[in-house]
Design an enzyme around this catalytic site. Structure first.
Site, short mmCIF file in Angstrom:
data_model
loop_
_atom_site.label_atom_id
_atom_site.label_comp_id
_atom_site.label_asym_id
_atom_site.label_seq_id
_atom_site.Cartn_x
_atom_site.Cartn_y
_atom_site.Cartn_z
N ASN A 106 -59.25 -12.35 32.24
CA ASN A 106 -58.46 -12.77 31.55
C ASN A 106 -58.38 -14.25 32.01
OD1 ASN A 106 -55.89 -13.62 30.41
ND2 ASN A 106 -54.70 -12.08 30.87
N LYS A 123 -57.31 -15.09 35.77
CA LYS A 123 -56.08 -14.47 36.29
C LYS A 123 -56.25 -13.65 37.43
CE LYS A 123 -51.77 -12.30 34.42
NZ LYS A 123 -51.53 -11.51 32.97
N GLU A 142 -53.44 -4.21 31.58
CA GLU A 142 -54.23 -5.42 32.24
C GLU A 142 -55.40 -4.87 33.26
OE1 GLU A 142 -53.00 -9.53 32.41
OE2 GLU A 142 -51.31 -8.78 31.78
N CYS A 168 -49.62 -16.22 33.13
CA CYS A 168 -48.66 -15.30 33.03
C CYS A 168 -48.09 -14.63 34.35
CB CYS A 168 -48.84 -14.04 32.16
SG CYS A 168 -47.45 -13.23 31.56
N1 CDT Z 1 -49.25 -10.91 30.67
C1 CDT Z 1 -48.41 -10.69 31.64
O1 CDT Z 1 -48.82 -10.93 32.80
N2 CDT Z 1 -47.21 -10.15 31.43
C2 CDT Z 1 -46.37 -9.70 32.71
C3 CDT Z 1 -45.54 -8.68 32.15
C4 CDT Z 1 -45.11 -7.86 33.31
S1 CDT Z 1 -44.59 -6.13 33.08
C5 CDT Z 1 -46.08 -5.10 33.42
C6 CDT Z 1 -45.46 -10.72 33.01
O2 CDT Z 1 -45.46 -10.94 34.11
O3 CDT Z 1 -45.02 -11.50 32.27
#
Ligand code: CDT
Length: 301
Positions: A106, A123, A142, A168
């Site tokens: 990612n 990531k 993921e 993220c």
């Molecule tokens: N894309 C990403 O990393 N989303 C996460 C969701 C966490 S819930 C499994 C985030 O930390 O926003």
């Protein structure tokens, strides 16, 4: 004063059926809007080219490979690079990367004003799970589709400043910012896809999710005296809602600009990279004030 005009280019939902060409056309429209507003640098979300596909389970992982880019730029993304070069605009965006030797990451990239990729980040903090989980309200796979990033948290010199990237879930971890802070980072850019409800904790809704989002960005910015630019993919993707919350946080930890909708749109703000100086030279002068002898549990020493 080292002023960078940044455009945080939020993207509304991308449905499963949308093609790369359609998505790239949306990204170009955002870029043209940002250019009209005088932006030097545009930042798009995590996995900007596709829907947030880790919510979909494939028993055979290879069936998910069509969400990945084997080439960057490739035939479908080249028009975005061409337009950025025409505008003389630097950019950063996230995508699913398939390497020539079959690894899946990612990823996000940093592209300078000439259209050259000068930085790549993969990531590191991958949330979720790697097998179908029937206990969850929806899947977050993921860990199934990506390997943890293998490039660390580097920083790059561009536009007269020092830039870093994360993606993220990385924004929730203090180590993310600190590793870049120790390299003098002046602006951290990141994209996110955050479901507005917790798949394992039904009562945790958008308000709490948004609070933790802001808390993480503001703390990371303040404690490392850096700008933080956070860009959402938002809205309902095939019935799965992602929260918005695109915002820009200054090196004192204040939110100085934010978007209040869940559609495609740019948030433009002038960021003075010299505003990082005060914090870096006083309370967060790491060379003078850190006490690493006492951080063994964190550093693993
Ligand atoms: N894309 C990403 O990393 N989303 C996460 C969701 C966490 S819930 C499994 C985030 O930390 O926003």
């Amino acid at each position: 004063m080292r002023r960078i005009r940044v455009a945080a280019a939020q993207m509304g939902p991308i449905q499963k059926a949308e093609t790369r060409e359609q998505v790239v056309a949306r990204m170009i429209a955002l870029m043209d809007d940002a250019a009209g507003k005088g932006a030097d640098f545009i930042v798009y979300p995590e996995l900007a080219l596709t829907t947030f596909f880790p919510r979909w389970y494939h028993a055979d992982r290879a069936e998910a490979d069509h969400w990945f880019e084997a080439q960057m730029p490739g035939p479908q993304t080249q028009p975005l690079f061409d337009r950025a070069r025409e505008h003389g605009m630097a950019m950063s965006f996230g995508y699913a990367e398939l390497t020539p030797d079959g690894h899946h990451f990612n990823t996000s990239i940093l592209v300078d004003k000439s259209g050259a990729i000068i930085g790549k980040y993969r990531k590191i903090h991958l949330p979720g799970h790697d097998e179908y989980d029937e206990e969850r309200a929806f899947q977050h796979l993921e860990k199934r589709y990506f390997e943890p990033g293998d490039l660390g948290f580097p920083v790059w010199r561009m536009l007269g400043g020092i830039f870093g990237m994360c993606i993220c879930n990385d924004r929730r971890w203090p180590e993310t910012y600190r590793v870049m802070g120790l390299q003098g980072v002046e602006m951290v850019v990141l994209g996110f896809n955050t479901p507005s409800v917790n798949s394992q904790k039904g009562e945790e809704g958008i308000e709490q999710r948004m609070f933790h989002h802001r808390l993480s960005l503001q703390a990371g910015a303040y404690q490392n005296a850096t700008w933080v630019v956070a860009v959402a993919k938002a809205g309902s993707e095939d019935g799965h809602h992602l929260m918005g919350g695109t915002m820009i946080v200054d090196p004192d930890g204040f939110i100085v600009a934010q978007l209040g909708h869940e559609d495609d749109g740019v948030l433009v703000h002038d960021c003075d990279l010299d505003a990082t100086r005060f914090g870096k030279e006083t309370i967060f002068d790491f060379a003078r004030h850190r006490r690493i002898a006492h951080y063994g549990l964190i550093t693993g020493r």
